[in-house]
Motif scaffolding. Sequence first.
Motif, short mmCIF file in Angstrom:
data_model
loop_
_atom_site.label_atom_id
_atom_site.label_comp_id
_atom_site.label_asym_id
_atom_site.label_seq_id
_atom_site.Cartn_x
_atom_site.Cartn_y
_atom_site.Cartn_z
N LEU A 92 0.81 -1.22 0.00
CA LEU A 92 0.00 0.00 0.00
C LEU A 92 0.84 1.28 0.00
CD1 LEU A 92 -2.80 1.19 0.04
CD2 LEU A 92 -2.76 1.08 2.54
N TRP A 93 1.70 1.46 1.01
CA TRP A 93 2.45 2.71 1.12
C TRP A 93 3.49 2.84 0.01
CZ3 TRP A 93 1.79 7.23 3.06
CH2 TRP A 93 0.94 7.42 4.15
N SER A 95 3.34 1.54 -3.01
CA SER A 95 2.59 1.82 -4.24
C SER A 95 2.17 3.28 -4.29
CB SER A 95 1.37 0.91 -4.34
OG SER A 95 1.74 -0.44 -4.33
N PHE A 96 1.69 3.77 -3.14
CA PHE A 96 1.22 5.16 -3.08
C PHE A 96 2.37 6.13 -3.35
CE2 PHE A 96 0.51 9.00 -0.44
CZ PHE A 96 -0.59 9.51 -1.11
N PRO A 139 -0.77 -6.11 0.29
CA PRO A 139 -0.71 -4.68 0.60
C PRO A 139 0.06 -4.33 1.87
CG PRO A 139 -2.84 -5.56 1.22
CD PRO A 139 -2.11 -6.68 0.52
N HIS A 140 0.39 -5.29 2.69
CA HIS A 140 1.00 -4.98 3.99
C HIS A 140 2.43 -4.46 3.81
CE1 HIS A 140 2.04 -5.25 8.20
NE2 HIS A 140 3.12 -5.96 7.88
N THR A 141 2.79 -3.46 4.61
CA THR A 141 4.18 -3.01 4.73
C THR A 141 4.49 -2.86 6.21
OG1 THR A 141 3.46 -0.70 4.51
CG2 THR A 141 4.30 -1.76 2.53
N SER A 146 6.64 1.90 6.25
CA SER A 146 5.55 2.86 6.04
C SER A 146 5.98 4.26 6.48
CB SER A 146 4.30 2.43 6.81
OG SER A 146 3.85 1.18 6.37
#
Length: 373
Positions: A92-93, A95-96, A139-141, A146
């Motif tokens: 998630l982070w 990728s963002f 999706p986990h970081t 993060s």
Amino acid sequence: MQAGKIHWVVTLNRRYRSLFFALGFVVLATHLAYLQAGPVMWTLLVLQLLAYPQLAYWRAARAEDSLRAEMQNLLIDGVLLGAWIAVWGMPLWISFVLFVGVCVNVVIFMGMPGLWKGMAAVGAGVAAVALVQGLSFRPHTELHTSLLCIALLTSYLLFFANDAYRRGVSLRESRRQLGEQLAEITKLQAQLQEQAQRDPLTGLHNRRFLDEALERELAACTAAGLPLTLVLIDIDHFKRINDTYGHPAGDEMIRQLAGLLRERVRDDGLIACRYGGEEFLLMLPGTTVAEAEALAEDIRATFESLRVVADGQAMRTTLSIGVAGFPEHGARAQRLVLRADHALYAAKLRGRNRVVVSSDELASGRALPAAAH
């Protein structure tokens, strides 16, 4: 391609890309450590984030159109980073941060239409990996990764903001300097224009200015129903002064007369010109022939009593003056000047040191002695 021909955007983006990718390496290394990645993955990450920025610069710098090549590099960035996002399972982070980094770059250099190109480039990278190995979703970081992503994105945006601020300050300073230069150029142009319309010896307007101003003022007086009078003045025996006392003395005589004329035509709209040589012309809008005749007589009498000193030598001389006015003596500029010239000629023939007003007889030559023909 020579370095001097490289577009400034290429050089600027080399700095942006190198910074973002170097900071990104620190962040993504923590994620690879978490994934316990092997040497192949580490090697690819080093090539992508540390070697690739220099290769992208080399490609753009050698291209025939360096700016176009750099715009292509921005989209290549998006494809490659999109591929990394897909390989890691869309964390998630990470990728963002990578997605925002790509989008910020393309919007800055391509505008809002570039946003869609950047999004498409990232999507293309994700799709390419999905076609080859399928797409998993992880999706986990880790918390520290993060936090580093947040720090990376914040630092990069602050870097952009500070760079934009410095460029804005530089642009304002450049505009200020340009404004000062334009003001100076405008001032110099006005001075040159003024000098082109002034006689260097006397500082009075010259004949070039008179030719333009007389047409303009005559049209204005015609429209307003006002008179306009010309007073043509010539220094008597001026050649004798030059021959006797020298040309510097003649110049001083001309300057003294110019100073007298400047004093007598201080009112707005009244103009004194050096017509040529020892001749001067007064243009008097709104002044009747009778008023101009009185002014001319005052100038003649004052100059007759004037004692001009040049190089220790005192000189005296007189003036011959011709007067012609609108509407009595003509409605066109050339006609008025000719009538004033005829009157001046008559003053010379009648013994000099006098004021003569134009008349129909003078214009026809009937009032002149036979020697004048």
